[in-house]
Design an enzyme around this catalytic site. Structure first.
Site, PDB file in Angstrom:
ATOM      1  N   GLU A 238       1.229  -1.690  -0.137  1.00  0.00           N
ATOM      2  CA  GLU A 238      -0.054   0.334   0.234  1.00  0.00           C
ATOM      3  C   GLU A 238       0.927   1.042   0.189  1.00  0.00           C
ATOM      4  OE1 GLU A 238      -3.049  -0.099  -0.518  1.00  0.00           O
ATOM      5  OE2 GLU A 238      -4.107   1.857   0.278  1.00  0.00           O
ATOM      6  N   CYS A 272      -1.997   8.412   2.982  1.00  0.00           N
ATOM      7  CA  CYS A 272      -2.394   7.891   1.669  1.00  0.00           C
ATOM      8  C   CYS A 272      -3.401   8.063   0.958  1.00  0.00           C
ATOM      9  CB  CYS A 272      -1.988   6.705   1.721  1.00  0.00           C
ATOM     10  SG  CYS A 272      -3.177   5.778   2.265  1.00  0.00           S
TER      11      CYS A 272
HETATM   12  P1  NDP Z   1       9.382   4.582   3.972  1.00  0.00           P
HETATM   13  O1  NDP Z   1       9.003   4.313   2.783  1.00  0.00           O
HETATM   14  O2  NDP Z   1      10.973   4.596   4.296  1.00  0.00           O
HETATM   15  O3  NDP Z   1       9.013   4.095   5.520  1.00  0.00           O
HETATM   16  C1  NDP Z   1       8.222   2.839   5.883  1.00  0.00           C
HETATM   17  C2  NDP Z   1       8.309   1.437   6.474  1.00  0.00           C
HETATM   18  O4  NDP Z   1       9.155   1.132   5.783  1.00  0.00           O
HETATM   19  C3  NDP Z   1       8.817   2.297   7.462  1.00  0.00           C
HETATM   20  O5  NDP Z   1       8.632   1.060   8.758  1.00  0.00           O
HETATM   21  C4  NDP Z   1      10.566   1.633   7.387  1.00  0.00           C
HETATM   22  O6  NDP Z   1      11.205   1.552   8.335  1.00  0.00           O
HETATM   23  C5  NDP Z   1      10.799   0.708   6.314  1.00  0.00           C
HETATM   24  N1  NDP Z   1      11.811   0.468   5.741  1.00  0.00           N
HETATM   25  C6  NDP Z   1      12.527   1.358   5.053  1.00  0.00           C
HETATM   26  N2  NDP Z   1      13.525   1.074   4.227  1.00  0.00           N
HETATM   27  C7  NDP Z   1      12.951  -0.299   4.415  1.00  0.00           C
HETATM   28  C8  NDP Z   1      13.465  -1.711   3.453  1.00  0.00           C
HETATM   29  N3  NDP Z   1      14.564  -1.835   2.593  1.00  0.00           N
HETATM   30  N4  NDP Z   1      13.363  -2.421   4.062  1.00  0.00           N
HETATM   31  C9  NDP Z   1      12.503  -3.039   5.057  1.00  0.00           C
HETATM   32  N5  NDP Z   1      11.463  -1.830   5.556  1.00  0.00           N
HETATM   33  C10 NDP Z   1      12.174  -0.801   5.079  1.00  0.00           C
HETATM   34  O7  NDP Z   1       8.503   5.765   4.009  1.00  0.00           O
HETATM   35  P2  NDP Z   1       9.420   7.579   5.094  1.00  0.00           P
HETATM   36  O8  NDP Z   1       9.039   7.537   6.339  1.00  0.00           O
HETATM   37  O9  NDP Z   1      10.241   7.470   4.724  1.00  0.00           O
HETATM   38  O10 NDP Z   1       8.064   8.167   3.957  1.00  0.00           O
HETATM   39  C11 NDP Z   1       8.633   8.890   3.192  1.00  0.00           C
HETATM   40  C12 NDP Z   1       7.405   9.555   2.228  1.00  0.00           C
HETATM   41  O11 NDP Z   1       7.164   8.255   2.055  1.00  0.00           O
HETATM   42  C13 NDP Z   1       7.200  10.338   3.260  1.00  0.00           C
HETATM   43  O12 NDP Z   1       8.160  11.772   1.916  1.00  0.00           O
HETATM   44  C14 NDP Z   1       5.537  10.251   1.994  1.00  0.00           C
HETATM   45  O13 NDP Z   1       5.391  10.294   1.294  1.00  0.00           O
HETATM   46  C15 NDP Z   1       5.586   8.607   1.692  1.00  0.00           C
HETATM   47  N6  NDP Z   1       4.566   7.853   2.942  1.00  0.00           N
HETATM   48  C16 NDP Z   1       3.451   7.479   2.620  1.00  0.00           C
HETATM   49  C17 NDP Z   1       2.491   7.016   3.358  1.00  0.00           C
HETATM   50  C18 NDP Z   1       1.540   5.693   2.970  1.00  0.00           C
HETATM   51  O14 NDP Z   1       0.673   5.471   3.914  1.00  0.00           O
HETATM   52  N7  NDP Z   1       2.096   6.005   2.074  1.00  0.00           N
HETATM   53  C19 NDP Z   1       3.172   6.576   4.891  1.00  0.00           C
HETATM   54  C20 NDP Z   1       4.744   6.812   5.092  1.00  0.00           C
HETATM   55  C21 NDP Z   1       5.056   8.272   3.907  1.00  0.00           C
HETATM   56  P3  NDP Z   1      12.544   2.868   9.344  1.00  0.00           P
HETATM   57  O15 NDP Z   1      11.156   3.844   9.320  1.00  0.00           O
HETATM   58  O16 NDP Z   1      12.364   2.398  10.385  1.00  0.00           O
HETATM   59  O17 NDP Z   1      12.734   3.771   7.975  1.00  0.00           O
END
Ligand code: NDP
Length: 509
Positions: A238, A272
């Site tokens: 998602e 989102c």
């Molecule tokens: P990410 O997609 O980077 O993080 C989401 C989750 O994935 C976190 O738990 C993160 O851990 C984890 N993660 C990161 N790298 C890996 C990996 N290589 N393998 C497995 N898991 C991983 O989101 P961000 O927090 O960096 O946000 C960045 C952008 O994403 C925002 O600016 C926004 O645009 C979008 N976003 C969209 C969302 C949605 O609901 N669609 C929700 C949040 C963000 P950790 O946090 O520990 O790095």
């Protein structure tokens, strides 16, 4: 996600609204994650064996725990996200509602199916499709709804009979701690675990599970998809969105301005399915924009220290996210956009003013990139066709809203839009409607996130079981010892084929 992960073994969580320390969690390394996964697997067979009703008993106790501890959970949410009380309070309630839905419907959704045979030759057999849970599901969640996100994905997986290992965002792990604490405190079978840490912990989780549910950015989602492909495990993503709102000239403009303000600013736009682009038919553009700006100016921003409901929206969850919002506005303004209201960071912490932008063109960052903040760029369009064309002109396809005085017309427009959900004269309704499918199209998702029977069945492996209806025979048609019967089988199959008038005209079995 941080580019270079610091080599420390504890994460200190700060309230982005105040800078106060909210708590700490350990950083689980790959070995710890593997050990947690092994332990969860030990208890999963028993969890599957107690069946949907046995699981519902535990899940309802957990629901009760969540409702009893709602105030505390809300405080934890506010402390680690900077949300207003109003925005935080909705999360435990949504999760409690979902637990009831999934545990209450699991028996029906998971019931064996007995399809009829496609050929008369199989009439002697009983066919059964059984739905067996994936033993261990990994759930990786972001920081925007740290209690509700695990709450959307974990209850259906538990109801399916899976064990689950949750990895919350490094930014907001404390709500994840509460989520799993409730399960442990009610004394439920130990089939729900928690791994905290940075992206590397999430990567280690993927190495140890049988199915992965991920919510987060499209960029990280693509990396996660590659990691799952390397292990050949199924997954569902998602991802990001850039949801359009279409305001048609026959709409109730007050309702549209009100609904779009909420749809764009709820949770400071960090959803989102936030409305991030607005297309308005030319005849009502000026009137609508004036109403929208008035509504947006009225939104109260801040974070309460108590349990009243003083503020509509709170801070941004991270300084990095606030900077993205500021950049999108600055770059769009440099390219000719006008700020009608808001446009700046405000006060202490990571608050950002709710913002309406006009004179926007379709190539500006505020229209093309996911902003994930409290911004509303508005574009004037000639008619419905132009609105639909521009709404579809995006790499994203999560959801959309259509505002019109003619509901049938709204439904027709919905079917022209390239996205997974459309709400007519409302925003986000589909997220709270568990019976409906939820899943993004295009770069907004992969697989099926939630909703209805598939919300549970996606966590299962269908298993085909055949058994004899008649007393056991000495041999079967296809066995080596019966060459004559093989001939009969081929003949019967050909006759059946001919009787149906040849290829493609028969009913599918
Ligand atoms: P990410 O997609 O980077 O993080 C989401 C989750 O994935 C976190 O738990 C993160 O851990 C984890 N993660 C990161 N790298 C890996 C990996 N290589 N393998 C497995 N898991 C991983 O989101 P961000 O927090 O960096 O946000 C960045 C952008 O994403 C925002 O600016 C926004 O645009 C979008 N976003 C969209 C969302 C949605 O609901 N669609 C929700 C949040 C963000 P950790 O946090 O520990 O790095």
């Amino acid at each position: 996600m941080t580019a270079v992960e610091p080599r420390i073994d504890t994460i200190t969580v700060l309230n982005p609204a105040t800078g106060a320390v909210a708590g700490t969690v350990p950083v689980d390394d790959a070995e710890t994650v593997a050990a947690k996964a092994r332990e969860l697997r030990l208890f999963q067979p028993e969890w599957e064996a107690i069946g949907p009703q046995g699981r519902r008993k535990w899940m309802l106790k957990w629901q009760e725990w969540i409702l009893d501890n709602k105030d505390h959970i809300t405080e934890v949410l506010m402390a680690e996200t900077g949300k207003s009380h109003w925005d935080a309070n909705i999360e435990p309630t949504l999760v409690a509602d979902g637990i009831n839905y999934w545990s209450g419907n699991a028996e029906e959704f998971l019931a064996d199916k007995n399809p009829s045979a496609h050929s008369p030759l199989f009439k002697v057999k009983k066919f059964t499709t059984a739905y067996r849970p994936q033993p261990l599901v990994g759930v990786i969640t972001p920081w925007n709804f740290p209690f509700a996100m695990p709450g959307l994905d974990i209850p259906p997986a538990l109801a399916a009979g899976c064990a689950v290992l949750l990895k919350p965002s490094e930014v907001t792990p404390l709500s994840g701690v509460e989520f799993v604490r409730g399960w442990t405190e009610i004394g439920a079978p130990p089939v729900l675990g928690l791994a905290t840490g940075y992206g590397a912990t999430g990567a280690a989780l993927i190495d140890n599970v049988d199915y992965l549910q991920f919510t987060g950015s499209t960029a990280t989602g693509k990396k996660v998809a590659v990691a799952c492909a390397e292990r050949l495990i199924p997954f569902s993503l998602e991802l990001g969105g850039k949801d359009p709102a279409i305001v048609l000239a026959d709409a109730d403009l007050d309702r549209a301005a009100n609904g779009i303000t909420w749809g764009a600013l709820f949770n400071s736009g960090q959803v989102c399915v936030s409305t991030e682009r607005v297309y308005v038919e030319a005849p009502v553009y000026d009137e609508f924009v004036a109403k929208l700006a008035a509504k947006v100016r009225n939104v109260k921003q801040g974070q309460e220290s108590g349990r009243d409901y003083t503020y509509d929206i709170g801070a941004m969850a991270t300084g990095a996210q606030r900077d993205i919002v500021e950049r999108h506005i600055a770059e769009s303004v440099a390219a000719g956009a006008k700020v009608l209201t808001g446009g700046k960071p405000t006060g202490q912490g990571t608050f950002f003013q709710p913002t309406v932008l006009t004179d926007v063109t379709h190539d500006m960052p505020c229209i093309v990139e996911e902003t994930f903040g409290p911004t509303l760029p508005v574009i004037k369009v000639a008619d419905e066709d132009e609105a639909v064309r521009l709404a579809n002109d995006s790499v994203y396809g999560l959801s959309a809203t259509v505002w019109t005085g003619d509901v049938k017309r709204g439904e027709r427009v919905a079917r022209r839009l390239e996205c997974g959900a459309v709400n007519v004269n409302d925003a986000m309704t589909n997220v709270f409607a568990f019976a409906l499918p939820m899943g993004g199209w295009k770069e907004s998702g992969f697989g099926y996130r939630a909703g209805g029977p598939n919300g549970i069945l996606k966590f299962c492996r269908p298993q085909a079981i055949t058994s004899p209806r008649l007393p056991t025979q000495k041999s079967e048609l296809l066995w080596y010892s019966s060459p004559k019967r093989q001939g009969l089988f081929a003949l019967a199959a050909m006759r059946a084929f001919a009787a149906r008038g040849g290829r493609g005209s028969g009913r599918r079995g």
